[in-house]
Design a protein around this motif. Structure first.
Motif, PDB file in Angstrom:
ATOM      1  N   VAL A 252      39.703  13.680  15.510  1.00 49.70           N
ATOM      2  CA  VAL A 252      40.321  12.166  15.892  1.00 49.70           C
ATOM      3  C   VAL A 252      41.229  12.450  17.077  1.00 49.70           C
ATOM      4  O   VAL A 252      41.447  11.666  17.676  1.00 49.70           O
ATOM      5  CB  VAL A 252      41.224  11.905  14.573  1.00 49.70           C
ATOM      6  N   LEU A 253      41.952  13.623  16.924  1.00 49.44           N
ATOM      7  CA  LEU A 253      42.659  14.220  17.946  1.00 49.44           C
ATOM      8  C   LEU A 253      42.095  13.744  19.457  1.00 49.44           C
ATOM      9  O   LEU A 253      42.762  13.289  20.395  1.00 49.44           O
ATOM     10  CB  LEU A 253      43.322  15.134  17.999  1.00 49.44           C
TER      11      LEU A 253
ATOM     12  N   ALA B 236      45.139  22.500  23.956  1.00 46.90           N
ATOM     13  CA  ALA B 236      46.642  22.480  24.110  1.00 46.90           C
ATOM     14  C   ALA B 236      47.310  22.059  22.674  1.00 46.90           C
ATOM     15  O   ALA B 236      47.980  22.698  21.969  1.00 46.90           O
ATOM     16  CB  ALA B 236      47.538  22.119  25.147  1.00 46.90           C
ATOM     17  N   CYS B 237      46.893  20.808  22.157  1.00 50.10           N
ATOM     18  CA  CYS B 237      47.309  20.055  21.106  1.00 50.10           C
ATOM     19  C   CYS B 237      46.917  20.793  20.028  1.00 50.10           C
ATOM     20  O   CYS B 237      47.606  21.119  18.875  1.00 50.10           O
ATOM     21  CB  CYS B 237      46.947  18.658  20.928  1.00 50.10           C
ATOM     22  N   ILE B 238      45.489  21.106  19.812  1.00 49.39           N
ATOM     23  CA  ILE B 238      44.988  21.972  18.669  1.00 49.39           C
ATOM     24  C   ILE B 238      45.606  23.312  18.738  1.00 49.39           C
ATOM     25  O   ILE B 238      45.864  23.630  17.527  1.00 49.39           O
ATOM     26  CB  ILE B 238      43.278  21.921  19.028  1.00 49.39           C
ATOM     27  N   CYS B 239      45.704  23.801  19.605  1.00 51.54           N
ATOM     28  CA  CYS B 239      46.283  25.306  19.554  1.00 51.54           C
ATOM     29  C   CYS B 239      47.745  25.133  19.066  1.00 51.54           C
ATOM     30  O   CYS B 239      48.391  25.995  18.228  1.00 51.54           O
ATOM     31  CB  CYS B 239      46.563  25.585  21.227  1.00 51.54           C
ATOM     32  N   ARG B 240      48.611  24.203  19.428  1.00 52.20           N
ATOM     33  CA  ARG B 240      50.137  23.951  18.947  1.00 52.20           C
ATOM     34  C   ARG B 240      50.036  23.613  17.372  1.00 52.20           C
ATOM     35  O   ARG B 240      50.977  24.064  16.871  1.00 52.20           O
ATOM     36  CB  ARG B 240      50.610  23.166  19.568  1.00 52.20           C
ATOM     37  N   LEU B 241      49.109  22.862  17.043  1.00 46.64           N
ATOM     38  CA  LEU B 241      48.830  22.579  15.785  1.00 46.64           C
ATOM     39  C   LEU B 241      48.281  23.394  14.829  1.00 46.64           C
ATOM     40  O   LEU B 241      47.976  23.055  13.407  1.00 46.64           O
ATOM     41  CB  LEU B 241      48.442  21.202  15.567  1.00 46.64           C
TER      42      LEU B 241
ATOM     43  N   ASP C 270      42.520  31.939  10.697  1.00 46.03           N
ATOM     44  CA  ASP C 270      41.439  32.861  11.119  1.00 46.03           C
ATOM     45  C   ASP C 270      40.116  32.187  11.325  1.00 46.03           C
ATOM     46  O   ASP C 270      39.222  32.634  12.142  1.00 46.03           O
ATOM     47  CB  ASP C 270      41.639  34.297  10.583  1.00 46.03           C
ATOM     48  N   SER C 271      39.997  31.236  10.545  1.00 45.49           N
ATOM     49  CA  SER C 271      38.691  30.901  10.157  1.00 45.49           C
ATOM     50  C   SER C 271      38.620  29.488  11.065  1.00 45.49           C
ATOM     51  O   SER C 271      37.332  28.913  11.121  1.00 45.49           O
ATOM     52  CB  SER C 271      38.409  30.222   8.661  1.00 45.49           C
ATOM     53  N   LEU C 272      39.688  29.123  11.521  1.00 43.45           N
ATOM     54  CA  LEU C 272      39.665  27.874  12.563  1.00 43.45           C
ATOM     55  C   LEU C 272      39.458  28.369  13.917  1.00 43.45           C
ATOM     56  O   LEU C 272      39.576  29.543  14.214  1.00 43.45           O
ATOM     57  CB  LEU C 272      41.060  27.407  12.451  1.00 43.45           C
ATOM     58  N   PRO C 273      38.617  27.408  14.724  1.00 42.46           N
ATOM     59  CA  PRO C 273      38.118  27.785  16.048  1.00 42.46           C
ATOM     60  C   PRO C 273      39.376  28.006  16.843  1.00 42.46           C
ATOM     61  O   PRO C 273      40.551  27.251  16.892  1.00 42.46           O
ATOM     62  CB  PRO C 273      37.588  26.447  16.684  1.00 42.46           C
ATOM     63  N   ASN C 274      39.686  29.117  17.558  1.00 41.78           N
ATOM     64  CA  ASN C 274      40.862  29.540  18.196  1.00 41.78           C
ATOM     65  C   ASN C 274      40.668  29.258  19.573  1.00 41.78           C
ATOM     66  O   ASN C 274      39.763  29.967  20.452  1.00 41.78           O
ATOM     67  CB  ASN C 274      40.987  31.028  18.202  1.00 41.78           C
ATOM     68  N   LEU C 275      41.353  28.206  20.126  1.00 39.00           N
ATOM     69  CA  LEU C 275      41.295  27.601  21.501  1.00 39.00           C
ATOM     70  C   LEU C 275      42.406  28.327  22.394  1.00 39.00           C
ATOM     71  O   LEU C 275      42.759  27.681  23.242  1.00 39.00           O
ATOM     72  CB  LEU C 275      41.099  26.233  21.496  1.00 39.00           C
ATOM     73  N   CYS C 276      43.285  29.132  21.778  1.00 35.62           N
ATOM     74  CA  CYS C 276      44.434  29.486  22.144  1.00 35.62           C
ATOM     75  C   CYS C 276      44.335  30.768  23.177  1.00 35.62           C
ATOM     76  O   CYS C 276      45.336  31.117  23.901  1.00 35.62           O
ATOM     77  CB  CYS C 276      45.559  29.914  21.226  1.00 35.62           C
ATOM     78  N   THR C 277      43.143  31.207  23.201  1.00 37.66           N
ATOM     79  CA  THR C 277      42.879  32.528  24.103  1.00 37.66           C
ATOM     80  C   THR C 277      42.516  32.129  25.450  1.00 37.66           C
ATOM     81  O   THR C 277      41.728  31.137  25.650  1.00 37.66           O
ATOM     82  CB  THR C 277      41.887  33.637  23.505  1.00 37.66           C
ATOM     83  N   GLY C 278      42.687  33.094  26.321  1.00 42.17           N
ATOM     84  CA  GLY C 278      41.966  33.030  27.798  1.00 42.17           C
ATOM     85  C   GLY C 278      40.490  32.838  28.085  1.00 42.17           C
ATOM     86  O   GLY C 278      39.950  31.873  28.426  1.00 42.17           O
TER      87      GLY C 278
END
Length: 342
Positions: free
Chosen positions: A89-90, A66-71, A10-18
């Motif tokens: 780095v990604l 997409a990669c950060i969201c999946r990871l 929950d503390s990580l940036p959430n890039l999975c939302t619209g």
């Protein structure tokens, strides 16, 4: 997933939302415009260059998201600095790969072999490094701000839910004391009802089955009936509901308490309390209707309704509605929100 892992995630940036993806696309497009203007200025502005640059920047942006969201579930198990470093780095790795692909495809390297433009590649990596750092910091701070606001709102909801008017407690205890000598069995039931009500007020502020909330409201009205007697008449109209819909815990009881305290309880002759519950257009509709009291309304009614609006907004956002009004000398509260099932 453990509670600690969930908290880290929950503390990580959430890039999975619209909304987050929309902001990313807009920021990426602005970056592409800045790069094109920096290369040619206004006089040398070229729409084709903007289109190609936008395509490249958007590729990198969306692929990174997409990669950060999946990871994200994996990153939640790591320390925050390690998760951010891996994300950084990604992004740079994807920038390197897409830049090579862009030179190979758009500049014709695939049909006319020539040395790579390492200067352009290095410039792209530097730009990506700068904006990736700024972007990750921005989304991290935004995530922390939203997390803090959500925590404050949940704490407020919990405080509002646990709020029971002292006069109700005193009246209930007096009713129990008066019944012990003449109807011990009913007094025992009132103690159990009061215990259930306080247990609900101290529980976690969450969504519960409608049947559970209705059962709690019936127990509350049973306690008030011991005090008001024939002055309190109740008309329940509950239509068949699809599935197992949920309702914010302890939502109905404060509405009934207001109806009794400001309406029926303030009238010598009492009155009829109407409660209707139905489902329509994938929304749950609740109506609480009571006759107006004979005394001047007190501010407490508005405070309680404002609290209920806050709780509805916390659970359902702008999709929830809470409307109040006076109709035919009756005070009406109408609530609707999207049906949520277990």
């Amino acid at each position: 997933m453990t509670q600690a892992t969930t908290a880290k995630q929950d503390s990580l940036p959430n890039l999975c939302t619209g909304p987050a993806l929309l902001r990313l696309v807009m920021i990426a497009e602005l970056l592409a415009l800045v790069l094109v203007l920096n290369n040619g200025g206004l006089d040398g502005f070229n729409w084709v260059d903007l289109a190609l640059t936008s395509l490249m920047v958007q590729w990198i942006t969306l692929a990174s998201a997409a990669c950060i969201c999946r990871l994200r579930p994996l990153l939640a198990r790591w320390p925050l600095w390690a998760a951010v470093l891996l994300s950084y780095v990604l992004i740079l790795t994807l920038t390197f790969l897409f830049t090579l692909l862009g030179q190979w495809f758009f500049l014709g390297y695939w049909w006319s072999p020539q040395p790579l433009d390492w200067s352009a590649l290095g410039a792209d990596l530097i730009v990506a490094a700068i904006f990736a750092g700024i972007g990750l910091q921005y989304f991290y701070l935004q995530q922390q701000l939203q997390r803090g606001e959500r925590a404050q709102l949940e704490a407020r909801i919990q405080a509002l839910q646990s709020r029971i008017r002292p006069h109700f407690l005193f009246n209930a205890m007096n009713s129990i004391a008066s019944l012990i000598a003449i109807d011990a069995e009913r007094a025992e039931r009132m103690v159990e009802d009061l215990s259930a009500l306080f247990r609900a007020s101290l529980s976690e502020a969450t969504l519960v089955p409608v049947e559970q909330e209705v059962a709690l409201a019936r127990r509350y009205l049973a306690m008030e009936a011991a005090r008001l007697g024939d002055r309190l008449q109740v008309d329940w109209r509950i239509e068949p509901l699809p599935g197992q819909p949920l309702m914010p815990s302890l939502l109905l009881q404060p509405l009934l308490e207001n109806a009794l305290y400001h309406g029926i309880g303030a009238r010598r002759e009492g009155g009829l309390l109407e409660i209707a519950l139905a489902a329509e257009n994938n929304h749950l509709h609740l109506l609480v209707r009571n006759p107006l009291g004979q005394s001047t309304p007190t501010p407490g009614n508005g405070i309680a309704l404002a609290n209920i609006r806050d709780r509805l907004a916390a659970h359902f956002g702008h999709a929830a509605r809470c409307e109040v009004g006076v109709q035919d000398k009756h005070f009406c509260v109408r609530i609707s929100y999207p049906i949520t099932e277990q």
